[in-house]
Design an enzyme around this catalytic site. Structure first.
Site, PDB file in Angstrom:
ATOM      1  N   GLU A  88     -14.423  -5.589   3.443  1.00 59.63           N
ATOM      2  CA  GLU A  88     -13.639  -5.533   4.674  1.00 59.63           C
ATOM      3  C   GLU A  88     -14.551  -5.688   5.882  1.00 59.63           C
ATOM      4  O   GLU A  88     -15.538  -4.968   6.020  1.00 59.63           O
ATOM      5  CB  GLU A  88     -12.885  -4.209   4.759  1.00 59.63           C
ATOM      6  CG  GLU A  88     -12.074  -4.045   6.030  1.00 59.63           C
ATOM      7  CD  GLU A  88     -11.305  -2.742   6.056  1.00 59.63           C
ATOM      8  OE1 GLU A  88     -10.386  -2.586   5.220  1.00 59.63           O
ATOM      9  OE2 GLU A  88     -11.630  -1.872   6.896  1.00 59.63           O
ATOM     10  N   LYS A 105      -8.234   2.428  -2.587  1.00 59.95           N
ATOM     11  CA  LYS A 105      -8.479   2.359  -1.146  1.00 59.95           C
ATOM     12  C   LYS A 105      -9.173   3.649  -0.713  1.00 59.95           C
ATOM     13  O   LYS A 105      -8.566   4.718  -0.690  1.00 59.95           O
ATOM     14  CB  LYS A 105      -7.142   2.197  -0.406  1.00 59.95           C
ATOM     15  CG  LYS A 105      -7.261   1.935   1.093  1.00 59.95           C
ATOM     16  CD  LYS A 105      -7.671   0.501   1.376  1.00 59.95           C
ATOM     17  CE  LYS A 105      -7.642   0.195   2.867  1.00 59.95           C
ATOM     18  NZ  LYS A 105      -6.275   0.192   3.416  1.00 59.95           N
ATOM     19  N   ASN A 136      -9.906  -7.007   8.790  1.00 60.31           N
ATOM     20  CA  ASN A 136      -9.091  -5.924   9.324  1.00 60.31           C
ATOM     21  C   ASN A 136      -8.828  -6.187  10.804  1.00 60.31           C
ATOM     22  O   ASN A 136      -9.761  -6.270  11.601  1.00 60.31           O
ATOM     23  CB  ASN A 136      -9.801  -4.578   9.133  1.00 60.31           C
ATOM     24  CG  ASN A 136      -8.883  -3.399   9.363  1.00 60.31           C
ATOM     25  OD1 ASN A 136      -7.978  -3.460  10.187  1.00 60.31           O
ATOM     26  ND2 ASN A 136      -9.108  -2.322   8.629  1.00 60.31           N
ATOM     27  N   LYS A 178       0.487   4.883   1.246  1.00 51.41           N
ATOM     28  CA  LYS A 178      -0.336   5.656   2.187  1.00 51.41           C
ATOM     29  C   LYS A 178       0.520   6.732   2.834  1.00 51.41           C
ATOM     30  O   LYS A 178       1.501   6.424   3.513  1.00 51.41           O
ATOM     31  CB  LYS A 178      -0.924   4.717   3.255  1.00 51.41           C
ATOM     32  CG  LYS A 178      -1.738   5.428   4.324  1.00 51.41           C
ATOM     33  CD  LYS A 178      -2.558   4.463   5.158  1.00 51.41           C
ATOM     34  CE  LYS A 178      -1.725   3.545   6.002  1.00 51.41           C
ATOM     35  NZ  LYS A 178      -2.542   2.747   6.951  1.00 51.41           N
ATOM     36  N   GLU A 235       0.805  -1.215   0.000  1.00 52.29           N
ATOM     37  CA  GLU A 235       0.000   0.000   0.000  1.00 52.29           C
ATOM     38  C   GLU A 235       0.841   1.271   0.000  1.00 52.29           C
ATOM     39  O   GLU A 235       1.849   1.364   0.696  1.00 52.29           O
ATOM     40  CB  GLU A 235      -0.911  -0.003   1.227  1.00 52.29           C
ATOM     41  CG  GLU A 235      -1.923   1.131   1.264  1.00 52.29           C
ATOM     42  CD  GLU A 235      -3.031   0.829   2.243  1.00 52.29           C
ATOM     43  OE1 GLU A 235      -4.040   0.222   1.813  1.00 52.29           O
ATOM     44  OE2 GLU A 235      -2.898   1.180   3.428  1.00 52.29           O
ATOM     45  N   GLU A 279      -5.573  -7.822   6.945  1.00 47.46           N
ATOM     46  CA  GLU A 279      -5.176  -6.420   6.842  1.00 47.46           C
ATOM     47  C   GLU A 279      -4.841  -5.852   8.222  1.00 47.46           C
ATOM     48  O   GLU A 279      -5.485  -6.190   9.205  1.00 47.46           O
ATOM     49  CB  GLU A 279      -6.308  -5.577   6.242  1.00 47.46           C
ATOM     50  CG  GLU A 279      -6.956  -6.126   4.989  1.00 47.46           C
ATOM     51  CD  GLU A 279      -8.226  -5.366   4.641  1.00 47.46           C
ATOM     52  OE1 GLU A 279      -8.443  -4.265   5.168  1.00 47.46           O
ATOM     53  OE2 GLU A 279      -9.026  -5.899   3.858  1.00 47.46           O
ATOM     54  N   SER A 280      -3.856  -4.967   8.264  1.00 51.05           N
ATOM     55  CA  SER A 280      -3.489  -4.176   9.453  1.00 51.05           C
ATOM     56  C   SER A 280      -2.715  -4.987  10.488  1.00 51.05           C
ATOM     57  O   SER A 280      -3.019  -6.158  10.745  1.00 51.05           O
ATOM     58  CB  SER A 280      -4.706  -3.540  10.126  1.00 51.05           C
ATOM     59  OG  SER A 280      -5.374  -2.662   9.251  1.00 51.05           O
TER      60      SER A 280
END
Length: 272
Positions: free
Chosen positions: A167, A118, A188, A57, A55, A218-219
């Site tokens: 998500e 995103k 997530n 970001k 990603e 994710e995360s």
């Protein structure tokens, strides 16, 4: 309002303004609108090892500015060279410092790789926006959509040739929002109320996601051991942004992670 509610409220204002500036008919005339999408689902289904979705970001509501000194075309090209399965590029301006320009620059530098827009999708108009900037996948966040909205937005996305990443953060969101027009389920690991992360979220939900859907986590992902563990629970893709972006060279950080994954696989071939 919590942070998610603030983001969605701002997003609805942005969308209203965008509609005044550019109609859906205008978006359909954009050069990239007619581009044939590249399937992330196909990439992940065919893999026999963990794949990284890298990603770009610049900042986040919880961390502030993560990296303001890099450019999307350089970072994303480095990601692709390092073996990323796909790219995720933030297009939210106010809360994440992203933009359509970031996405377009990344798309131009990487014309074939699957790319996720995103953002916080709450209106069908945003699907046409995503198609017009060359996105392959759109994100639907169960926490800010009604199940009926997930269904209608995912159906329209499929009509436009876009893949859908749903998500979820807990079992309730998964049970209520999952539908046949979703391609990928992303769990997530971040609690949206506390912003704390725990991979236990992915572990707990893994068995509840039918095999007909590709699973990604994710995360809160930063080390090869965690990724290998989650791969054993059926997760094919791993969306990582902050871990890479907080370094001076995000592409090199992905290379290091890929090397660690390879070393672990060589030492323990039975885990992959």
């Amino acid at each position: 309002m919590n942070i998610l509610e603030k983001i969605v409220a701002r997003k609805r204002v942005e969308i209203a303004l965008a509609k005044q500036l550019k109609s859906i008919a205008d978006l359909e005339k954009e050069e990239l609108f007619s581009r044939t999408s590249t399937s992330l689902t196909d990439v992940l289904r065919s893999t026999s090892s963990p794949r990284i979705i890298s990603e770009f970001k610049r900042k986040s509501p919880s961390k502030g500015v993560i990296n303001g000194a890099v450019t999307p075309e350089v970072v994303t090209a480095d990601y692709v060279a390092a073996g990323a399965a796909a790219l995720s590029v933030l297009t939210d301006i106010d809360f994440f410092g992203g933009s359509f320009d970031d996405f377009l620059r990344a798309r131009k530098a990487n014309p074939q790789i699957p790319m996720l827009r995103k953002d916080f999708i709450v209106d069908e108009y945003q699907l046409f926006e995503a198609k017009s900037i060359g996105a392959d996948i759109i994100l639907l966040i169960a926490a800010c959509l009604e199940p009926s909205e997930v269904k209608s937005l995912s159906e329209k996305a499929k009509d436009l040739g876009l893949e859908v990443l749903l998500e979820v953060h807990n079992a309730e969101e998964l049970a209520q929002s999952l539908c046949d027009t979703v391609d990928i389920v992303g769990v997530n690991n971040r609690n949206l109320k506390t912003f704390e992360t725990s991979i236990q979220t992915s572990i707990d939900l893994s068995a509840q996601i039918p095999d007909s859907f590709v699973k990604i986590s994710e995360s809160g992902l930063s080390d090869a051991e965690t990724i290998i563990e989650l791969f054993s629970y059926g997760y094919k893709g791993f969306l990582i942004g902050e871990t890479f972006m907080k370094t001076t060279n995000p592409g090199a950080a992905l290379v290091a992670l890929q090397n660690n994954l390879s070393q672990l696989a060589n030492r323990n071939p039975h885990v992959i």
